[in-house]
Design an enzyme around this catalytic site. Structure first.
Site, PDB file in Angstrom:
ATOM      1  N   ARG A 102      48.693  44.166  55.730  1.00 22.41           N
ATOM      2  CA  ARG A 102      49.280  43.252  56.611  1.00 22.41           C
ATOM      3  C   ARG A 102      49.325  43.936  58.051  1.00 22.41           C
ATOM      4  NH1 ARG A 102      47.795  39.006  57.346  1.00 22.41           N
ATOM      5  NH2 ARG A 102      47.188  39.995  59.300  1.00 22.41           N
ATOM      6  N   LYS A 127      52.374  44.735  81.869  1.00 20.07           N
ATOM      7  CA  LYS A 127      52.780  43.504  80.931  1.00 20.07           C
ATOM      8  C   LYS A 127      52.254  43.604  79.453  1.00 20.07           C
ATOM      9  CE  LYS A 127      53.542  40.733  85.063  1.00 20.07           C
ATOM     10  NZ  LYS A 127      52.830  39.413  85.791  1.00 20.07           N
ATOM     11  N   LYS A 140      56.307  47.237  95.389  1.00 19.18           N
ATOM     12  CA  LYS A 140      56.265  45.688  95.346  1.00 19.18           C
ATOM     13  C   LYS A 140      57.492  45.219  96.409  1.00 19.18           C
ATOM     14  CE  LYS A 140      55.759  44.207  91.438  1.00 19.18           C
ATOM     15  NZ  LYS A 140      54.326  43.607  91.548  1.00 19.18           N
ATOM     16  N   GLU A 169      52.233  45.978  97.572  1.00 12.67           N
ATOM     17  CA  GLU A 169      52.089  44.673  97.503  1.00 12.67           C
ATOM     18  C   GLU A 169      52.332  43.940  98.833  1.00 12.67           C
ATOM     19  OE1 GLU A 169      53.489  42.324  93.793  1.00 12.67           O
ATOM     20  OE2 GLU A 169      55.008  42.121  95.381  1.00 12.67           O
ATOM     21  N   ASP A 228      49.243  39.433  96.416  1.00 16.57           N
ATOM     22  CA  ASP A 228      49.996  38.854  95.284  1.00 16.57           C
ATOM     23  C   ASP A 228      49.719  37.435  95.891  1.00 16.57           C
ATOM     24  OD1 ASP A 228      51.629  38.523  93.293  1.00 16.57           O
ATOM     25  OD2 ASP A 228      53.526  38.206  94.711  1.00 16.57           O
TER      26      ASP A 228
END
Length: 281
Positions: free
Chosen positions: A98, A133, A165, A195, A216
């Site tokens: 598994r 992510k 960011k 960004e 963005d």
């Protein structure tokens, strides 16, 4: 950062411990000295990825296990195709089955999804880029899978690249100040990307000397305008990356605006495992 061999070892060690813990009770039904052979079959078309993780699961329990592969990482496989044959200790085969399949199914899914995006924009100059992510603890594995699918890796973590960011810009006191500080602290060879969320912010970033800009959630027309503005201001020396709400349906149109890179978080966070099965002889 750990190398790939160390990462595979750690991934597999944690995964087996999670599943087996103090021992596989059901495997005790099988005589301790029994040997078995098995085949792995793909039930759908996919890009294969995760061979070394798959093998490492079995080898951790039975170092004498033997494998015969009919495809390698990065290969396109078809539904019904036999991927490999395994022979060795029966209890180890059953106990690691598994976990081994989980790695192979998940990493093949990432590689397959990446290949879909790459194929969808074939012929353009843009490249597909991953993000941070990723599934916790499996970043290097998933980024390896992205490469197997034809994409490229963005930074591996907060330690090997600077991405300024919106919140960094606010906290630092604006685009100009944020870029200036980043240029002062960046170690040699570390990229600096900023960004922006509008053409006005893009102009400000270019004026401040930005070399790499993340656009963005720009619309298609805004992306085209951003490319034109950037080329007029800085020629080809500034790398433009599009991000946000990019799907298989619109990725080609995004690429055709002239951006250099397209980053997609869903490559590693919104995945559906490839359907694989192991059949015992």
């Amino acid at each position: 950062m750990k190398n790939l061999y160390e990462e595979i070892h750690d991934n597999v060690k944690r995964a087996l411990a999670e599943d087996i813990d103090t021992g596989d009770l059901t495997a005790l039904l099988i005589p301790e000295d029994k040997a078995l052979s098995a085949s792995v079959i793909s039930r759908e078309g996919a890009v294969l990825c995760g061979v070394r993780w798959f093998e490492a699961c079995f080898l951790a329990l039975a170092p004498e296990m033997k494998f015969d592969w009919f495809a390698k990482d990065g290969d396109l496989v078809q539904a019904g195709q036999r991927l490999c044959e395994i022979e060795g200790h029966a209890r180890a085969l059953l106990s690691a089955e598994r976990t081994a399949l989980n790695f192979l199914q998940m990493l093949s899914a990432v590689a397959t999804q990446t290949r879909r995006f790459v194929d969808a924009m074939a012929g353009t100059k843009a490249v597909i880029v991953d993000t941070r992510k990723t599934l916790p603890g499996l970043r290097l594995a998933q980024k390896y899978a992205v490469k197997c699918g034809g994409g490229i890796n963005h930074r591996f973590g907060l330690h090997d690249g600077i991405l300024i960011k919106e919140n960094h810009i606010i906290a630092a006191g604006g685009i100009k100040r944020a870029l200036k500080k980043a240029q002062e602290i960046a170690p040699p060879g570390v990229f600096i990307q900023i960004e922006v969320e509008s053409l006005q912010e893009l102009q400000e970033a270019l004026t401040a000397g930005a070399q790499m800009v993340l656009l963005d959630n720009f619309t298609l027309s805004e992306l085209s305008d951003a490319v034109a503005l950037t080329r007029q201001h800085a020629g080809e020396r500034v790398v433009l990356e599009a991000s946000g709400n990019i799907t298989l349906d619109n990725v080609r149109k995004v690429a055709e605006t002239g951006v250099d890179r397209i980053s997609i978080g869903s490559l590693t966070k919104n995945i559906q495992a490839i359907d694989l099965s192991m059949r015992f002889a």
